[in-house]
Design a protein around this motif. Structure first.
Motif, short mmCIF file in Angstrom:
data_model
loop_
_atom_site.label_atom_id
_atom_site.label_comp_id
_atom_site.label_asym_id
_atom_site.label_seq_id
_atom_site.Cartn_x
_atom_site.Cartn_y
_atom_site.Cartn_z
N ASP A 66 0.85 -1.18 0.00
CA ASP A 66 0.00 0.00 0.00
C ASP A 66 0.88 1.24 0.00
O ASP A 66 1.46 1.60 1.03
CB ASP A 66 -0.92 -0.02 1.23
CG ASP A 66 -1.86 1.18 1.27
OD1 ASP A 66 -2.00 1.87 0.24
OD2 ASP A 66 -2.45 1.41 2.34
N SER A 67 0.98 1.89 -1.15
CA SER A 67 1.85 3.06 -1.26
C SER A 67 1.32 4.24 -0.46
O SER A 67 2.07 5.16 -0.12
CB SER A 67 2.04 3.46 -2.72
OG SER A 67 0.80 3.82 -3.31
N ALA A 68 0.03 4.21 -0.09
CA ALA A 68 -0.55 5.30 0.70
C ALA A 68 0.01 5.32 2.12
O ALA A 68 -0.04 6.34 2.80
CB ALA A 68 -2.06 5.19 0.72
N ALA A 69 0.54 4.18 2.57
CA ALA A 69 1.09 4.09 3.93
C ALA A 69 2.50 4.68 4.03
O ALA A 69 3.05 4.80 5.11
CB ALA A 69 1.11 2.63 4.38
N VAL A 70 3.06 5.06 2.88
CA VAL A 70 4.41 5.62 2.83
C VAL A 70 4.29 7.13 2.65
O VAL A 70 3.33 7.62 2.04
CB VAL A 70 5.19 4.99 1.64
CG1 VAL A 70 6.58 5.57 1.52
CG2 VAL A 70 5.24 3.49 1.78
N ALA A 71 5.24 7.87 3.16
CA ALA A 71 5.24 9.34 3.03
C ALA A 71 5.03 9.73 1.57
O ALA A 71 5.53 9.07 0.65
CB ALA A 71 6.55 9.91 3.56
#
Length: 157
Positions: A78-83
């Motif tokens: 989930d790229s949304a969990a990364v800054a």
């Protein structure tokens, strides 16, 4: 034995599931029908249509096995969990080679989704491995087969 995990986006997993369904419900029955028809032509030892259909069947069965394994061991990232400004799987990164004016833009995806001709590079590629975890403004050295390339990350979406 520990199996390899296949990092991918949710979209990549969806595409693999669609491919698997197509292979099982469309391609497999088509090739089975071609084999039946080719058998009717007589002597199988000199039947090129039968051999071609059997080769295609082997390819399809191998691909089914590969796709099933990739789905079974899929790890959705989930790229949304990364800054927002950090490079990770599923994000689009734009960088500029230091000393050059042109920029390059790639989407970083799992190996199953990679398609360099449409701007999707594998997270296991030298470029992606060098960029993952870095942020906008960072300068990064990317190893190349001959030497290295120094780039600056311009944008991450």
């Amino acid at each position: 034995m520990v199996e390899k995990t296949y990092q991918m986006t949710a979209d990549g997993l969806e595409k693999l599931n669609a491919e698997l369904e197509n292979l099982k419900l469309v391609k497999r029955p088509e090739v089975i029908e071609r084999i039946k028809i080719a058998r009717g032509y007589g002597d199988l030892s000199e039947n090129s249509e039968y051999e071609a259909a059997k080769d295609e069947q082997a390819f399809i069965e191998g691909r089914i096995s590969t796709v099933e394994t990739m789905i079974r061991y899929a790890e959705i990232v989930d790229s949304a969990a990364v800054a927002k400004d950090e490079v990770s799987l599923g994000k689009v990164v734009t960088f500029q080679e230091i000393g050059e004016d042109d920029t390059e833009t790639y989407t970083i995806v799992g190996t199953a989704e990679a398609d360099p001709f449409s701007g999707k590079i594998s997270n296991e590629s030298p470029i992606a491995r060098s960029l993952i975890g870095r942020k906008v403004g960072d300068s990064v050295t990317i190893p190349l087969p001959v030497g290295e390339m120094k780039v600056k990350i311009v944008k991450v979406d």
